[in-house]
Design a protein around this motif. Structure first.
Motif, PDB file in Angstrom:
ATOM      1  N   LEU A 101      -9.798 -22.877  18.150  1.00  0.00           N
ATOM      2  CA  LEU A 101     -10.155 -22.362  16.828  1.00  0.00           C
ATOM      3  C   LEU A 101      -9.183 -22.878  15.764  1.00  0.00           C
ATOM      4  N   LYS A 102      -7.905 -22.927  16.085  1.00  0.00           N
ATOM      5  CA  LYS A 102      -6.920 -23.432  15.132  1.00  0.00           C
ATOM      6  C   LYS A 102      -7.148 -24.912  14.834  1.00  0.00           C
ATOM      7  N   SER A 103      -7.467 -25.693  15.858  1.00  0.00           N
ATOM      8  CA  SER A 103      -7.712 -27.123  15.624  1.00  0.00           C
ATOM      9  C   SER A 103      -9.017 -27.344  14.862  1.00  0.00           C
ATOM     10  N   ILE A 104     -10.013 -26.495  15.094  1.00  0.00           N
ATOM     11  CA  ILE A 104     -11.270 -26.616  14.343  1.00  0.00           C
ATOM     12  C   ILE A 104     -11.041 -26.252  12.880  1.00  0.00           C
ATOM     13  N   LYS A 105     -10.185 -25.272  12.631  1.00  0.00           N
ATOM     14  CA  LYS A 105      -9.866 -24.897  11.250  1.00  0.00           C
ATOM     15  C   LYS A 105      -9.238 -26.070  10.510  1.00  0.00           C
ATOM     16  N   VAL A 106      -8.322 -26.777  11.177  1.00  0.00           N
ATOM     17  CA  VAL A 106      -7.705 -27.956  10.571  1.00  0.00           C
ATOM     18  C   VAL A 106      -8.760 -29.037  10.323  1.00  0.00           C
ATOM     19  N   ALA A 107      -9.667 -29.218  11.285  1.00  0.00           N
ATOM     20  CA  ALA A 107     -10.724 -30.224  11.130  1.00  0.00           C
ATOM     21  C   ALA A 107     -11.630 -29.876   9.954  1.00  0.00           C
ATOM     22  N   VAL A 108     -11.946 -28.601   9.779  1.00  0.00           N
ATOM     23  CA  VAL A 108     -12.795 -28.175   8.656  1.00  0.00           C
ATOM     24  C   VAL A 108     -12.084 -28.455   7.343  1.00  0.00           C
ATOM     25  N   LEU A 109     -10.807 -28.108   7.247  1.00  0.00           N
ATOM     26  CA  LEU A 109     -10.062 -28.334   6.006  1.00  0.00           C
ATOM     27  C   LEU A 109      -9.882 -29.813   5.709  1.00  0.00           C
ATOM     28  N   ASN A 110      -9.896 -30.659   6.743  1.00  0.00           N
ATOM     29  CA  ASN A 110      -9.819 -32.112   6.548  1.00  0.00           C
ATOM     30  C   ASN A 110     -11.169 -32.738   6.237  1.00  0.00           C
ATOM     31  N   GLY A 111     -12.251 -31.948   6.329  1.00  0.00           N
ATOM     32  CA  GLY A 111     -13.570 -32.457   5.972  1.00  0.00           C
ATOM     33  C   GLY A 111     -14.358 -33.073   7.108  1.00  0.00           C
ATOM     34  N   GLU A 112     -13.940 -32.868   8.352  1.00  0.00           N
ATOM     35  CA  GLU A 112     -14.619 -33.491   9.483  1.00  0.00           C
ATOM     36  C   GLU A 112     -15.991 -32.864   9.766  1.00  0.00           C
ATOM     37  N   LEU A 113     -16.211 -31.627   9.369  1.00  0.00           N
ATOM     38  CA  LEU A 113     -17.491 -30.963   9.623  1.00  0.00           C
ATOM     39  C   LEU A 113     -18.347 -30.839   8.365  1.00  0.00           C
ATOM     40  N   ASP A 114     -18.025 -31.611   7.323  1.00  0.00           N
ATOM     41  CA  ASP A 114     -18.764 -31.507   6.062  1.00  0.00           C
ATOM     42  C   ASP A 114     -20.253 -31.808   6.230  1.00  0.00           C
ATOM     43  N   ASP A 115     -20.582 -32.811   7.050  1.00  0.00           N
ATOM     44  CA  ASP A 115     -21.993 -33.171   7.246  1.00  0.00           C
ATOM     45  C   ASP A 115     -22.762 -32.027   7.903  1.00  0.00           C
ATOM     46  N   ARG A 154     -16.116 -25.551   2.650  1.00  0.00           N
ATOM     47  CA  ARG A 154     -14.998 -25.738   3.579  1.00  0.00           C
ATOM     48  C   ARG A 154     -14.112 -24.491   3.626  1.00  0.00           C
ATOM     49  N   SER A 155     -13.744 -23.999   2.449  1.00  0.00           N
ATOM     50  CA  SER A 155     -12.842 -22.845   2.409  1.00  0.00           C
ATOM     51  C   SER A 155     -13.521 -21.593   2.950  1.00  0.00           C
ATOM     52  N   LYS A 156     -14.822 -21.470   2.722  1.00  0.00           N
ATOM     53  CA  LYS A 156     -15.574 -20.330   3.253  1.00  0.00           C
ATOM     54  C   LYS A 156     -15.566 -20.349   4.785  1.00  0.00           C
ATOM     55  N   LEU A 157     -15.823 -21.521   5.373  1.00  0.00           N
ATOM     56  CA  LEU A 157     -15.829 -21.638   6.827  1.00  0.00           C
ATOM     57  C   LEU A 157     -14.420 -21.459   7.393  1.00  0.00           C
ATOM     58  N   ALA A 158     -13.409 -22.007   6.721  1.00  0.00           N
ATOM     59  CA  ALA A 158     -12.024 -21.868   7.187  1.00  0.00           C
ATOM     60  C   ALA A 158     -11.610 -20.393   7.191  1.00  0.00           C
ATOM     61  N   LYS A 159     -12.061 -19.644   6.207  1.00  0.00           N
ATOM     62  CA  LYS A 159     -11.747 -18.209   6.154  1.00  0.00           C
ATOM     63  C   LYS A 159     -12.383 -17.474   7.327  1.00  0.00           C
ATOM     64  N   LYS A 160     -13.625 -17.810   7.665  1.00  0.00           N
ATOM     65  CA  LYS A 160     -14.307 -17.173   8.793  1.00  0.00           C
ATOM     66  C   LYS A 160     -13.656 -17.566  10.122  1.00  0.00           C
ATOM     67  N   ILE A 161     -13.217 -18.807  10.240  1.00  0.00           N
ATOM     68  CA  ILE A 161     -12.529 -19.237  11.458  1.00  0.00           C
ATOM     69  C   ILE A 161     -11.210 -18.477  11.596  1.00  0.00           C
ATOM     70  N   HIS A 162     -10.525 -18.262  10.480  1.00  0.00           N
ATOM     71  CA  HIS A 162      -9.280 -17.497  10.524  1.00  0.00           C
ATOM     72  C   HIS A 162      -9.541 -16.067  11.020  1.00  0.00           C
ATOM     73  N   GLU A 163     -10.644 -15.468  10.597  1.00  0.00           N
ATOM     74  CA  GLU A 163     -11.013 -14.130  11.084  1.00  0.00           C
ATOM     75  C   GLU A 163     -11.241 -14.146  12.595  1.00  0.00           C
ATOM     76  N   GLN A 164     -11.876 -15.200  13.115  1.00  0.00           N
ATOM     77  CA  GLN A 164     -12.100 -15.309  14.554  1.00  0.00           C
ATOM     78  C   GLN A 164     -10.772 -15.451  15.305  1.00  0.00           C
ATOM     79  N   ILE A 165      -9.832 -16.201  14.728  1.00  0.00           N
ATOM     80  CA  ILE A 165      -8.515 -16.351  15.349  1.00  0.00           C
ATOM     81  C   ILE A 165      -7.822 -14.997  15.415  1.00  0.00           C
TER      82      ILE A 165
END
Length: 147
Positions: free
Chosen positions: A118-132, A25-36
């Protein structure tokens, strides 16, 4: 000592390892932050080039040297034939499936909408919505190395 009395003190222990799900989760959130950051820089007409340290060995002297170089950031978005912006969420080199029907991109109309998405997807990733989806792509990558 009166300052310490005003704080809530607890006995706690830091974990030595992080669970794989939280790490992904944190790895993906970091990459999303780079895209933002990349999108915001492009909107302002600037280049986004974060720095990273690279170590190499000088062939003449044999000395190991560390230099600061620009990190390459690949865009996850592109403009489609109909003029809309498409955004794919990447985990490593793989595109995450966004639903069960096989959708792999989000269609957007403006750059501001791209940044907000991208910001809303980052929140979704940190909340665990894309874990699967992250686990699915991660396991597929891991099995590919096992061949």
């Amino acid at each position: 000592m009166s300052t310490l009395n005003t704080l809530k003190l607890v006995a706690s222990k830091k974990h030595a390892t992080v669970s794989p799900v939280v790490h992904r989760r944190s790895k993906l959130a970091k990459k999303i932050h780079e895209q933002i950051e990349l999108c915001e820089a492009q909107q302002q007409g600037q280049n986004y080039a974060p720095k990273k340290l690279k170590t190499y060995t000088n062939k003449q002297t044999g000395e190991r040297m560390t230099v600061e170089v620009n990190k390459r950031i690949r865009e996850w978005f592109w403009v489609s034939d109909n003029g809309k912006i498409n955004l794919a969420i990447k985990y490593g080199a793989k595109t995450l499936p966004l639903n069960k029907k096989g959708a792999n991109a989000i269609e957007l109309s403006t750059g501001d909408e791209l940044i907000n998405t991208l910001k809303s997807i980052k929140v979704a990733v940190l909340n665990g919505e894309l874990d699967d989806a992250i686990t699915e792509v991660s396991e597929a990558t891991r099995t590919a190395f096992g061949k």
